[in-house]
Design a protein around this motif. Structure first.
Motif, short mmCIF file in Angstrom:
data_model
loop_
_atom_site.label_atom_id
_atom_site.label_comp_id
_atom_site.label_asym_id
_atom_site.label_seq_id
_atom_site.Cartn_x
_atom_site.Cartn_y
_atom_site.Cartn_z
N PRO A 24 -3.53 34.51 -106.59
CA PRO A 24 -4.31 35.48 -107.40
C PRO A 24 -4.45 36.99 -107.13
CG PRO A 24 -5.28 33.41 -107.31
CD PRO A 24 -4.50 33.51 -106.03
N GLU A 25 -4.54 37.09 -105.84
CA GLU A 25 -4.76 38.53 -105.32
C GLU A 25 -3.33 39.07 -104.89
OE1 GLU A 25 -7.61 40.05 -105.68
OE2 GLU A 25 -8.49 38.11 -106.37
N GLY A 26 -2.24 38.53 -105.41
CA GLY A 26 -1.02 39.02 -105.06
C GLY A 26 -0.65 40.50 -106.07
N TYR A 27 0.77 40.71 -105.80
CA TYR A 27 1.46 41.86 -106.49
C TYR A 27 1.01 41.84 -108.13
CZ TYR A 27 3.57 42.77 -102.02
OH TYR A 27 3.73 42.87 -100.43
N GLY A 28 1.28 42.85 -108.60
CA GLY A 28 1.09 42.96 -109.90
C GLY A 28 2.87 42.73 -110.37
N CYS A 29 2.98 42.76 -111.89
CA CYS A 29 4.37 42.29 -112.18
C CYS A 29 5.40 43.36 -111.79
CB CYS A 29 4.42 42.00 -113.61
SG CYS A 29 5.84 41.49 -114.29
N SER A 30 5.07 44.72 -112.06
CA SER A 30 5.99 45.92 -111.84
C SER A 30 6.22 45.73 -110.35
CB SER A 30 5.42 47.10 -112.43
OG SER A 30 4.51 47.24 -111.61
N ARG A 31 5.27 45.68 -109.55
CA ARG A 31 5.62 45.74 -108.13
C ARG A 31 6.48 44.65 -107.49
NH1 ARG A 31 6.99 48.61 -104.06
NH2 ARG A 31 6.30 48.31 -102.05
N PHE A 32 6.10 43.37 -108.17
CA PHE A 32 6.78 42.34 -107.96
C PHE A 32 8.22 42.49 -108.10
CE2 PHE A 32 8.50 38.04 -109.15
CZ PHE A 32 8.24 37.29 -108.04
N CYS A 33 8.63 42.78 -109.32
CA CYS A 33 9.95 43.23 -109.76
C CYS A 33 10.69 44.22 -109.00
CB CYS A 33 10.00 43.48 -111.07
SG CYS A 33 9.29 42.00 -112.27
N ASP A 34 9.99 45.04 -108.37
CA ASP A 34 10.57 46.15 -107.77
C ASP A 34 11.11 45.67 -106.59
OD1 ASP A 34 10.25 48.15 -109.61
OD2 ASP A 34 8.32 48.70 -108.85
N LEU A 35 10.03 44.77 -105.64
CA LEU A 35 10.03 44.33 -104.49
C LEU A 35 11.23 43.22 -104.49
CD1 LEU A 35 6.62 43.79 -103.02
CD2 LEU A 35 8.20 45.40 -102.24
N PHE A 36 11.63 42.66 -105.65
CA PHE A 36 12.54 41.61 -105.78
C PHE A 36 13.77 42.39 -105.71
CE2 PHE A 36 15.52 39.33 -108.27
CZ PHE A 36 15.74 38.38 -107.71
N ARG A 37 13.88 43.44 -106.78
CA ARG A 37 15.18 44.20 -106.70
C ARG A 37 15.77 44.72 -105.38
NH1 ARG A 37 16.89 41.80 -111.00
NH2 ARG A 37 15.77 42.16 -112.77
#
Length: 301
Positions: A112-125
């Motif tokens: 629950p305290e993890g990355y937000g959606c935009s940061r998650f997508c940036d890190l995956f890219r």
């Protein structure tokens, strides 16, 4: 992320040696072929890190780089938040109905305290770019539209009889803007395939230069990179509209990659032959999809 550096570790060692000998930053820059400001910045970093020539014999390049360029308070290669298993995500994305939003929601359910959606997508890219090289394709506006059936089906219920039928989902995406059209048809047969194209052109208000299908049997009899065999009726439709048919490459298809911009969770407008069953669904969803699927404000097609 560590700070950006412009010198190799060998150059930094040489810089420290020359600085110890009393050589000015300007002369060191001329010797190494870099700007004086770069030398001054690296000398300041070395002073802050307590580094001076001669360096310890067991000081490796990796440790030297970490001491000079890693941000204070953050260990190199360490993130403050819990991370997903990045290596498994590309495999998960290949499953029907899975996209980055679904993976992020599953990740946040566990952390629950993890990355937000935009940061998650940036890190995956960022992770994805390290997997394998790909060729970026630039699509001029109005040049290509990528078409295919999504592989997923929607259930349609006849209100009068209660009979449930599965409908196929036709998806079309303009290459430049990702402007998307989607509709349901009963089958993937040639009549439904061609009629879906006609309604697609009407929806877009024009035709592109090329249509790129994903080698569906209804449109392409024989897939070939050099000489594909197009269905005769499909070819006649293309001739009528003055457009070309360019089937996507069969092996490791990257040419139809624009279809991945279409979110699998997007609802679709329903406009197919059996109006008695699909008209109510079309009326309910057409207003919604008109708000979701629209061209980007800066360009068309």
């Amino acid at each position: 992320m560590p700070a950006k550096r412009e010198l190799t570790m060998r150059q930094i060692r040489q810089m420290l040696r020359l600085a110890r000998d009393g050589v000015s930053a300007r002369e060191i820059g001329r010797t190494l072929g870099v700007a004086r400001s770069t030398i001054q910045d690296n000398l300041k970093r070395a002073s802050t890190a307590g580094l001076a020539w001669p360096l310890a014999g067991d000081l490796t390049d990796a440790v030297l780089e970490q001491r000079l360029f890693a941000h204070a308070g953050v260990r190199r290669g360490f993130r403050r938040r819990a991370e997903p298993d990045w290596a498994s995500l590309p495999c998960e994305l290949k499953r029907p109905g899975v996209n980055l939003m679904v993976l992020w929601e599953e990740y946040r359910a566990v952390h629950p305290e993890g990355y937000g959606c935009s940061r998650f997508c940036d890190l995956f890219r960022e992770f994805e770019r390290r997997l394998s090289p790909t060729m970026r394709q630039d699509h001029p506006a109005g040049d290509k539209v990528f078409v295919d059936y999504s592989g997923k089906k929607i259930m349609i219920v006849d209100r009068a009889t209660g009979v449930v039928r599965d409908a196929e989902i036709f998806v079309a995406v303009l290459g430049a803007s990702n402007y998307t059209y989607a509709e349901a048809t009963w089958t993937q047969t040639l009549p439904d395939w061609i009629e879906a194209h006609v309604r697609m052109f009407r929806f877009f208000g024009g035709v592109p230069r090329l249509v790129v299908p994903d080698n569906l049997k209804s449109g392409v009899h024989r897939a070939s990179f050099y000489d594909p065999e197009i269905n005769r009726s499909y070819g006649m439709m293309a001739s009528h509209y003055g457009i070309g048919i360019l089937p996507a490459r069969k092996a490791r298809n990257k040419a139809s990659g624009s279809r991945s911009a279409f979110c699998p969770d997007l609802y679709w407008s329903l406009s197919v032959a059996d109006q008695s069953m699909l008209k109510p669904a079309r009326r309910a969803s057409s207003a919604w999809i008109s708000m979701i699927v629209r061209p980007l404000p800066s360009r068309n097609g």
